[in-house]
Write an enzyme that holds these catalytic residues in place. Structure first.
Site, PDB file in Angstrom:
ATOM      1  N   LYS A   1     -36.966  42.690  -9.291  1.00 29.49           N
ATOM      2  CA  LYS A   1     -36.919  43.920 -10.087  1.00 29.49           C
ATOM      3  C   LYS A   1     -38.292  44.316 -10.628  1.00 29.49           C
ATOM      4  O   LYS A   1     -38.504  45.478 -10.999  1.00 29.49           O
ATOM      5  CB  LYS A   1     -35.928  43.780 -11.246  1.00 29.49           C
ATOM      6  CG  LYS A   1     -36.356  42.869 -12.369  1.00 29.49           C
ATOM      7  CD  LYS A   1     -35.310  42.814 -13.468  1.00 29.49           C
ATOM      8  CE  LYS A   1     -35.729  41.911 -14.627  1.00 29.49           C
ATOM      9  NZ  LYS A   1     -36.903  42.429 -15.347  1.00 29.49           N
ATOM     10  N   ASP A   2     -39.244  43.373 -10.669  1.00 31.55           N
ATOM     11  CA  ASP A   2     -40.586  43.668 -11.177  1.00 31.55           C
ATOM     12  C   ASP A   2     -41.533  44.143 -10.087  1.00 31.55           C
ATOM     13  O   ASP A   2     -42.678  44.498 -10.379  1.00 31.55           O
ATOM     14  CB  ASP A   2     -41.191  42.415 -11.828  1.00 31.55           C
ATOM     15  CG  ASP A   2     -40.441  41.973 -13.073  1.00 31.55           C
ATOM     16  OD1 ASP A   2     -39.821  42.842 -13.730  1.00 31.55           O
ATOM     17  OD2 ASP A   2     -40.473  40.768 -13.384  1.00 31.55           O
TER      18      ASP A   2
ATOM     19  N   ARG B   1     -34.849  52.409 -19.188  1.00 29.23           N
ATOM     20  CA  ARG B   1     -33.521  52.401 -18.557  1.00 29.23           C
ATOM     21  C   ARG B   1     -32.469  51.846 -19.514  1.00 29.23           C
ATOM     22  O   ARG B   1     -31.396  52.442 -19.708  1.00 29.23           O
ATOM     23  CB  ARG B   1     -33.572  51.545 -17.283  1.00 29.23           C
ATOM     24  CG  ARG B   1     -32.206  51.293 -16.637  1.00 29.23           C
ATOM     25  CD  ARG B   1     -32.319  50.274 -15.511  1.00 29.23           C
ATOM     26  NE  ARG B   1     -32.764  48.973 -15.968  1.00 29.23           N
ATOM     27  CZ  ARG B   1     -31.983  48.065 -16.541  1.00 29.23           C
ATOM     28  NH1 ARG B   1     -30.695  48.313 -16.731  1.00 29.23           N
ATOM     29  NH2 ARG B   1     -32.470  46.902 -16.927  1.00 29.23           N
ATOM     30  N   ARG B   2     -32.773  50.722 -20.148  1.00 25.27           N
ATOM     31  CA  ARG B   2     -31.834  50.131 -21.097  1.00 25.27           C
ATOM     32  C   ARG B   2     -31.712  50.978 -22.357  1.00 25.27           C
ATOM     33  O   ARG B   2     -30.618  51.187 -22.884  1.00 25.27           O
ATOM     34  CB  ARG B   2     -32.284  48.714 -21.463  1.00 25.27           C
ATOM     35  CG  ARG B   2     -32.131  47.710 -20.328  1.00 25.27           C
ATOM     36  CD  ARG B   2     -32.762  46.377 -20.677  1.00 25.27           C
ATOM     37  NE  ARG B   2     -32.570  45.391 -19.614  1.00 25.27           N
ATOM     38  CZ  ARG B   2     -33.412  44.409 -19.343  1.00 25.27           C
ATOM     39  NH1 ARG B   2     -34.518  44.277 -20.058  1.00 25.27           N
ATOM     40  NH2 ARG B   2     -33.161  43.558 -18.369  1.00 25.27           N
TER      41      ARG B   2
ATOM     42  N   ARG C   1     -41.810  43.182 -26.112  1.00 27.26           N
ATOM     43  CA  ARG C   1     -42.371  42.576 -24.908  1.00 27.26           C
ATOM     44  C   ARG C   1     -42.410  41.071 -25.090  1.00 27.26           C
ATOM     45  O   ARG C   1     -42.156  40.546 -26.165  1.00 27.26           O
ATOM     46  CB  ARG C   1     -43.783  43.108 -24.631  1.00 27.26           C
ATOM     47  CG  ARG C   1     -43.796  44.482 -23.977  1.00 27.26           C
ATOM     48  CD  ARG C   1     -45.103  44.726 -23.249  1.00 27.26           C
ATOM     49  NE  ARG C   1     -45.337  43.693 -22.247  1.00 27.26           N
ATOM     50  CZ  ARG C   1     -46.558  43.354 -21.814  1.00 27.26           C
ATOM     51  NH1 ARG C   1     -47.633  43.936 -22.297  1.00 27.26           N
ATOM     52  NH2 ARG C   1     -46.689  42.404 -20.899  1.00 27.26           N
TER      53      ARG C   1
ATOM     54  N   ARG D   1     -38.969  36.855 -27.034  1.00 26.89           N
ATOM     55  CA  ARG D   1     -38.056  37.927 -27.456  1.00 26.89           C
ATOM     56  C   ARG D   1     -36.959  37.388 -28.373  1.00 26.89           C
ATOM     57  O   ARG D   1     -36.609  38.033 -29.363  1.00 26.89           O
ATOM     58  CB  ARG D   1     -37.451  38.612 -26.224  1.00 26.89           C
ATOM     59  CG  ARG D   1     -38.489  39.352 -25.408  1.00 26.89           C
ATOM     60  CD  ARG D   1     -37.879  40.115 -24.249  1.00 26.89           C
ATOM     61  NE  ARG D   1     -38.920  40.589 -23.350  1.00 26.89           N
ATOM     62  CZ  ARG D   1     -38.851  41.703 -22.626  1.00 26.89           C
ATOM     63  NH1 ARG D   1     -37.780  42.464 -22.699  1.00 26.89           N
ATOM     64  NH2 ARG D   1     -39.833  42.059 -21.839  1.00 26.89           N
TER      65      ARG D   1
ATOM     66  N   CYS E   1     -41.948  52.284 -13.926  1.00 26.69           N
ATOM     67  CA  CYS E   1     -41.488  51.853 -15.255  1.00 26.69           C
ATOM     68  C   CYS E   1     -41.637  52.937 -16.315  1.00 26.69           C
ATOM     69  O   CYS E   1     -41.188  52.768 -17.441  1.00 26.69           O
ATOM     70  CB  CYS E   1     -42.202  50.571 -15.688  1.00 26.69           C
ATOM     71  SG  CYS E   1     -43.815  50.834 -16.434  1.00 26.69           S
TER      72      CYS E   1
END
Length: 301
Positions: free
Chosen positions: A80-81, A128-129, A146, A152, A244
């Site tokens: 996904k990155d 997106r989230r 981040r 986190r 992104c």
């Protein structure tokens, strides 16, 4: 062969690289394997947002350079990155299995999203989230965050640097499960409420495109359905032209009748957000094209 596997140095990145190493060692014990940790721009700059740094290659450039100059023979990333186009001379092996693709909530004092009080503070580093979360709960506050998973979670428990106390964070289930922190999950989002990032939960195994012997070896462990799913999700990402700076999601699933593709795309500020769900008997470009066309038609209204 002497196979050096390049990776970032976070707990998750090392867990993913070691998973690949152990699977290769199990199936091809005649080779020698070694993990090589490589720091990337994204790892070194933890203070600016991804938007401010510029998303292209910040977690991959240094690792890809090591592949091209022969310092390593394989690289392991979270798919996904990865940008939708690779550097010349590099390729992805066919994907293996896939961890849980869903996004999840980790909460401090509540059990679920609906339990959060009005004005609750939830952090995520993803547009997106953020925008999908605000569709579900427009009365909560979203904060940027981040860092690796442990960082986190620590910010959730201790608060942000400016003193803001958080009620929750949104994060990928796959990473938590890979490092043994599934018990931290308060709630899973279903994929209709929170469409995951394209290829979330899938590992990207990258190598030089002319390393045919190693490519054949890695491809022999691939899964055809995961390959089809990844093709659809990454295909949507490439065709829609996302990065992104924009909210983009894609989630494909195999059914008894064929393949279903859920997708999300919107404007940078979230003022427009389009969703689609398309079905086809095969994982094809035509299915991707239909999803893109439906999204663009909605955004043009």
């Amino acid at each position: 062969m002497d196979i050096k596997i390049g990776t970032r140095g976070s707990k998750l990145a090392l867990a993913q690289a070691n998973y690949v190493l152990e699977k290769l060692k199990q199936n091809f014990p005649e080779n020698d394997y070694e993990i090589v940790v490589i720091k990337t721009t994204g790892d070194l700059d933890q203070h600016r947002s991804l938007d401010a740094i510029g998303s292209k290659g910040i977690f991959t450039d240094e690792i890809e350079d090591a592949l091209l100059n022969g310092r390593i023979q394989l690289a392991v990333h979270s798919m996904k990155d990865m940008p939708d186009t690779l550097k010349d001379g590099l390729t992805f092996a066919d994907p293996w299995d896939r961890e849980d693709a869903r996004d999840v909530l980790i909460l401090n004092h509540y059990k679920s999203l609906k339990d959060l009080p009005k004005g609750a503070n939830v952090a995520t580093g993803s547009k997106r989230r953020s925008y999908q979360l605000l569709k579900l709960r427009p009365d909560i506050n979203i904060y940027p965050i981040r860092g690796n998973i442990d960082t986190r979670i620590r910010k959730l428990r201790e608060g942000l640097a400016d003193g803001t106390k958080l009620d929750g964070i949104v994060i990928a289930a796959a990473g938590l499960k890979r490092i043994g922190l599934a018990h931290e999950i308060s709630e899973y989002f279903n994929v209709d409420d929170m469409i995951p990032a394209p290829a979330q939960g899938t590992l990207a195994i990258e190598l030089k495109s002319d390393n045919y012997e190693l490519l054949d070896m890695v491809n022999s462990l691939s899964d055809s359905k995961i390959k089809d799913i990844t093709f659809l999700e990454r295909g949507f990402l490439k065709k829609i032209g996302g990065d992104c700076h924009l909210p983009i999601g894609a989630y494909a699933s195999a059914t008894d009748e064929g393949y279903e593709l859920r997708a999300l795309f919107g404007t940078e500020d979230g003022s427009k957000l389009a969703h689609t769900k398309q079905f086809a008997a095969e994982a094809s470009e035509e299915l991707i094209d239909r999803a893109v066309a439906d999204i663009m038609q909605q955004l043009e209204k």
